[in-house]
Each structure stands twice: as structure tokens, then as C-alpha cells.
Scaffold this motif. Structure first.
Motif, PDB file in Angstrom:
ATOM      1  N   TYR A 103      12.297  18.655 -21.791  1.00 38.65           N
ATOM      2  CA  TYR A 103      12.182  19.266 -23.111  1.00 38.65           C
ATOM      3  C   TYR A 103      11.367  20.553 -23.071  1.00 38.65           C
ATOM      4  CZ  TYR A 103      13.620  14.496 -23.765  1.00 38.65           C
ATOM      5  OH  TYR A 103      14.280  13.295 -23.642  1.00 38.65           O
ATOM      6  N   ASN A 114      14.802  24.794 -27.618  1.00 40.82           N
ATOM      7  CA  ASN A 114      15.854  24.148 -28.402  1.00 40.82           C
ATOM      8  C   ASN A 114      15.942  22.653 -28.084  1.00 40.82           C
ATOM      9  OD1 ASN A 114      16.847  24.785 -25.802  1.00 40.82           O
ATOM     10  ND2 ASN A 114      18.979  24.747 -26.520  1.00 40.82           N
ATOM     11  N   ARG A 115      15.738  22.305 -26.825  1.00 40.91           N
ATOM     12  CA  ARG A 115      15.772  20.890 -26.446  1.00 40.91           C
ATOM     13  C   ARG A 115      14.530  20.167 -26.965  1.00 40.91           C
ATOM     14  NH1 ARG A 115      17.857  19.875 -20.412  1.00 40.91           N
ATOM     15  NH2 ARG A 115      18.222  17.851 -21.372  1.00 40.91           N
ATOM     16  N   ALA A 119      15.112  19.497 -30.680  1.00 48.03           N
ATOM     17  CA  ALA A 119      16.105  18.432 -30.849  1.00 48.03           C
ATOM     18  C   ALA A 119      15.489  17.069 -30.537  1.00 48.03           C
ATOM     19  CB  ALA A 119      17.316  18.694 -29.949  1.00 48.03           C
ATOM     20  N   HIS A 120      14.622  17.038 -29.529  1.00 48.28           N
ATOM     21  CA  HIS A 120      13.977  15.774 -29.175  1.00 48.28           C
ATOM     22  C   HIS A 120      13.014  15.342 -30.281  1.00 48.28           C
ATOM     23  CE1 HIS A 120      12.736  12.511 -26.653  1.00 48.28           C
ATOM     24  NE2 HIS A 120      11.487  12.924 -26.597  1.00 48.28           N
ATOM     25  N   GLN A 138      13.311  15.953 -33.430  1.00 47.29           N
ATOM     26  CA  GLN A 138      14.161  15.433 -34.506  1.00 47.29           C
ATOM     27  C   GLN A 138      14.624  14.014 -34.205  1.00 47.29           C
ATOM     28  OE1 GLN A 138      16.928  18.751 -34.288  1.00 47.29           O
ATOM     29  NE2 GLN A 138      16.263  19.502 -36.290  1.00 47.29           N
ATOM     30  N   ARG A 139      14.957  13.756 -32.935  1.00 46.51           N
ATOM     31  CA  ARG A 139      15.405  12.421 -32.557  1.00 46.51           C
ATOM     32  C   ARG A 139      14.266  11.414 -32.671  1.00 46.51           C
ATOM     33  NH1 ARG A 139      16.067   9.225 -27.851  1.00 46.51           N
ATOM     34  NH2 ARG A 139      15.309  10.841 -26.442  1.00 46.51           N
TER      35      ARG A 139
END
Length: 284
Positions: free
Chosen positions: A46, A50-51, A54-55, A57-58
């Protein structure tokens, strides 16, 4: 720590954010977000902004109550490369503001007051200091001035199998609480973390978990981060990503022994396990 100090701690009014986080029927869950290229647990998956977002958010979708963002690997098994405050801030800059905007409290995992100040300015709400206010002389002053919750973790430069780890933790925390008191940090703003895996042998990490209730005598909330730690592999060989079962077992035991916050990489699994634990206990 004196009996008087302990009593004062026990009756301290919790910081409003901590009061909210600790109001659930099971421990709050802190999701781990490493924006480093050399994390022991996720190998820099991560590091790209961007990753990372996204992580985050997950993790929130899976039930994380807090997102703990760190930009320097502090893996406790050696080999971590120290970085400057400037490097940490550069890693945090493209991620932190967007992570804060997701609406879940963000903690900054750093031992440097300069980094913590940047993160708080950017919207972080909690400071997570892996050296318990004892490595950077400016950290306690910063936390007091900002009136934010602080996680005070026990740490050692290296493990010593000959020591009584519980006594070492109690002495360490007594010193951290003294520093906090002198700086003007309200006791209700403090969370203690036994630092599973940090400056401890695998057996000492197990002892810290088994005797976690002894730290409750200090009258402060306890955070436990046993997620994917090496002591799990001392029971049965497993790589970090293969230690989910051991992480769940350790965290459920910690919850039963008084942990108030669980710091985890595998949030969905931990949240499910905690909910099931409570659902079963309610049927007794």
C-alpha cells in the motif's frame, strides 16, 4: 505508581473521542495502513497512494473504527530502515488528507513529534507513539498542546529473556505517565499498549497477553496489536500473511482480559470474531 496516582487514573474523565470509541460491546478495532515500502506484514503493498486510499476504504467497510497510518517501518524483528521526518511526511502527504476525509478517526503511527504535528495539522485525531513518549522529548508537549488521545506503547531497544517483562512494562509505563503528567496530558487522553513483539522474546509476548489484566490496574484503556506477530510462528511456523488464525486467537484472549482496542491487519476477520464472542457470551 502510587495508589493515589492509580486512583486518579481510574477516575479520569475519558477524552470524548475515546469515550465514543470505547462505547461498543466489544473492543474498538484499529485497521493498519502502512504507507512504507518495507512493512513486515504486507511488504509495501500500500505504498502507492491510490492503493493506500483504496485499502483504507476497505478497512472501513470491514468495520474499522480507527485507521492507523504509519510511514516508517518499526517492525520489531530487526532490519527496519530508519527514515527522516521529512521522508515520513513526504510519504504521508499524498494519502493522509484523503484518508481523514473518509470520516473515520485517523491515528498517526510515528515516534517523531514533527511527523505527529504534521499529521494532526492534516486532520489526524490520535497519536500512536511506539516509544511511549520516551524517544522524542517534544512528543508529550505536542500531545498536551493539541489535547488529543495518545497511545503509549511499551518498547525496548532489544529483548532480554532474563527480565520479568511485566515488571519492565509497569516501570516503563510509570515513567511514561510521569512524562505525560509533567507535560500536562490529561490521564483520560492516554491509552496503554503492551507492545507485543517489540523488545520482547516470543515467550515474553505470550506472557504479556496472558497477564494483560495486570495492566488494567493502571486504570487506563489498553490497546493490543498482536496481528501477524512473530510469536504466532513460534507455536507453528507461518509467514505473516498465514497468521490470521493466531491473530484472532490472541485478540480474542486479549479482549477477554480487558483489551479496549484491537489493532489489526485483517479487520473483517477480527470484527466477525469479536461479534461472535459477544453474541455467545450474551447467551450465558
Amino acid at each position: 505508581m502510587s495508589a493515589t496516582a492509580s486512583a486518579e487514573t481510574a477516575t479520569a474523565e475519558p477524552h470524548p473521542l475515546l469515550r465514543k470509541l470505547l462505547s461498543k460491546p466489544y473492543p474498538a478495532v484499529m485497521g493498519v495502513l502502512n504507507v512504507t515500502p518495507d512493512s513486515f506484514s504486507d511488504g509495501g503493498q500500500y505504498f502507492a497512494p491510490n492503493r493506500a486510499l483504496a485499502h483504507a476504504q476497505r478497512l472501513i467497510a470491514e468495520g474499522a473504527d480507527i485507521i492507523d497510518v504509519g510511514a516508517e517501518s518499526t517492525r520489531p524483528y530487526g532490519g527496519a530502515r530508519p527514515v527522516t521526518a521529512e521522508t515520513e511526511i513526504a510519504r504521508l502527504t499524498p494519502v493522509l488528507r484523503d484518508a481523514v476525509a473518509l470520516g473515520v478517526p485517523v491515528s498517526i503511527d510515528s515516534m517523531k513529534s514533527e511527523v505527529a504535528a504534521f499529521a494532526l495539522d492534516t486532520g489526524a485525531a490520535i497519536v500512536n507513539d511506539v516509544w511511549g513518549l520516551q524517544r522524542d522529548a517534544g512528543m508529550a508537549t505536542l500531545v498536551a498542546a493539541r489535547n488529543v488521545p495518545v497511545i503509549v506503547m511499551h518498547n525496548r531497544d532489544k529483548a532480554d529473556p532474563a527480565i520479568d517483562i511485566m515488571q519492565d512494562m509497569l516501570a516503563f509505563f510509570a515513567r511514561s505517565l510521569e512524562i505525560a503528567g509533567h507535560a500536562g496530558i490529561p490521564r483520560g487522553n492516554i491509552v496503554l499498549d503492551p507492545g507485543i513483539g517489540f523488545g520482547k522474546t516470543s515467550d515474553q509476548s505470550k506472557i504479556a497477553l496472558a497477564r494483560l489484566d495486570e495492566l488494567k490496574s493502571l486504570g487506563l484503556p489498553i490497546l493490543v496489536g498482536a496481528s501477524r506477530k512473530r510469536f504466532i510462528a513460534s507455536v507453528g511456523p507461518a509467514e505473516p500473511e498465514e497468521r490470521i488464525g493466531g491473530s484472532i486467537a490472541a485478540h480474542l484472549l486479549a479482549a477477554q482480559r480487558g483489551a479496549d482496542i484491537i489493532r489489526a491487519h485483517d479487520v473483517a476477520e477480527i470484527v466477525q470474531a469479536l461479534r461472535i464472542m459477544v453474541a455467545i457470551e450474551e447467551k450465558r
